[in-house]
Motif scaffolding. Structure first.
Motif, PDB file in Angstrom:
ATOM      1  N   ALA A   1       3.456  -0.847   4.037  1.00 24.11           N
ATOM      2  CA  ALA A   1       2.750  -1.000   5.002  1.00 24.11           C
ATOM      3  C   ALA A   1       3.194  -1.849   6.202  1.00 24.11           C
ATOM      4  CB  ALA A   1       1.241  -1.606   4.931  1.00 24.11           C
TER       5      ALA A   1
ATOM      6  N   PRO B   1       2.362   6.010   9.405  1.00 30.51           N
ATOM      7  CA  PRO B   1       1.171   5.847   8.606  1.00 30.51           C
ATOM      8  C   PRO B   1       1.322   7.212   7.474  1.00 30.51           C
ATOM      9  CG  PRO B   1       0.286   5.668  10.583  1.00 30.51           C
ATOM     10  CD  PRO B   1       1.663   5.997  10.846  1.00 30.51           C
TER      11      PRO B   1
ATOM     12  N   VAL C   1       2.784   5.938   4.050  1.00 32.68           N
ATOM     13  CA  VAL C   1       1.662   4.775   3.177  1.00 32.68           C
ATOM     14  C   VAL C   1       0.501   5.952   2.669  1.00 32.68           C
ATOM     15  CG1 VAL C   1       0.054   3.162   3.056  1.00 32.68           C
ATOM     16  CG2 VAL C   1       1.913   2.933   4.599  1.00 32.68           C
ATOM     17  N   ILE C   2       0.344   6.867   3.148  1.00 34.24           N
ATOM     18  CA  ILE C   2      -0.856   7.880   2.721  1.00 34.24           C
ATOM     19  C   ILE C   2      -0.104   8.587   1.776  1.00 34.24           C
ATOM     20  CG2 ILE C   2      -1.792  10.223   3.366  1.00 34.24           C
ATOM     21  CD1 ILE C   2      -2.250   9.065   6.185  1.00 34.24           C
TER      22      ILE C   2
ATOM     23  N   VAL D   1      -4.988   1.871   3.078  1.00 35.04           N
ATOM     24  CA  VAL D   1      -4.444   3.078   3.807  1.00 35.04           C
ATOM     25  C   VAL D   1      -5.413   3.034   5.166  1.00 35.04           C
ATOM     26  CG1 VAL D   1      -4.619   5.792   4.547  1.00 35.04           C
ATOM     27  CG2 VAL D   1      -3.722   4.643   2.150  1.00 35.04           C
TER      28      VAL D   1
END
Length: 246
Positions: free
Chosen positions: A129, A135, A138-139, A233
């Motif tokens: 992160a 993002p 990370v997802i 998340v």
């Protein structure tokens, strides 16, 4: 301030030092990453016992003693290796994140996440992160972790609020359908999609749709770890939204 809070603050100050003192004789053979994971457990325990303030003190205390006792040069407040500096920073970040989770309604659910593998996954996602360009990285990483720890056939993330009608994984790791709690330990996960909401700053950004393998019975620790990963998340998406808004 209650007696419980006073005790928690005392534990926040002395707990990390006590654990560090126990590990010192083995510091030549124990990796700094493993030391950091053990100290995170202390932070979570303190936060679950007390409050967010106690959790923050425990996180900072853990980072101080980690730097002083387990990074070279020993017994100096100096960190020469960049990897140790990164681990110390992540110790504070992960400690604060997990303590915040534990404090919400004094949820003892995070306290149960003491399995080293689950903590390592949380640590890895926290590190990602801080370095991920988007993002989505990370997802996707969390989706892979969820697939592994919950023994899923499929797992994917979907933006938008939960649609309802599906079994839902709650913050305490329980599975609910409507107003009914499902007995996962006895009957396993339902043979249909389960939604795991992703929330950051009290806003639901989306959900993971989980399709378990038949007869899967993930432990409560695994389900709590899944919720903690989803919460990370949510924090990443909240930070990204705040950044774009500014």
């Amino acid at each position: 301030m209650t007696i419980r809070d006073v005790v928690a603050i005392g534990a926040a100050v002395l707990g990390p030092l006590t654990v560090a003192a126990v590990i010192i004789p083995s510091r030549a053979t124990v990796s700094t990453a493993n030391v950091a994971l053990l100290l995170v457990v202390v932070v979570v325990a303190v936060a679950a016992l007390g409050n967010r303030f106690a959790g923050a003190i425990a996180a900072l205390s853990s980072a101080v003693w980690f730097a002083f006792l387990f990074t070279q040069p020993y017994e100096q407040f100096a960190i020469l290796r960049s990897v140790d500096l990164q681990t110390a920073a992540l110790l504070v970040i992960v400690g604060l994140m997990t303590s915040q989770l534990a404090v919400k309604a004094r949820r003892v659910k995070v306290l149960a996440i003491t399995d080293a593998d689950y903590l390592a996954r949380v640590h890895e996602v926290a590190m990602l992160a801080q370095t991920a360009a988007a993002p989505s990285e990370v997802i996707d990483r969390v989706a892979r972790h969820l697939t592994q720890i919950l023994y899923l056939r499929r797992c994917h993330f979907e933006y938008g609020p939960p649609q309802g009608g599906l079994p839902r994984m709650e913050e305490d790791g329980t599975i609910v359908l409507g107003h009914r709690r499902l007995d996962v330990e006895r009957h396993g996960l339902p043979d249909r999609e389960i939604e795991l909401p992703v929330v950051g700053d009290d806003y639901c950004y989306g959900r993971y749709l989980l399709r378990p393998a038949p007869g899967t019975r993930p432990s409560r620790q695994a389900r709590l770890a899944a919720v903690s990963l989803a919460d990370q998340v949510g924090n990443v998406l909240a930070a990204a939204t705040s950044h774009h808004a500014s």
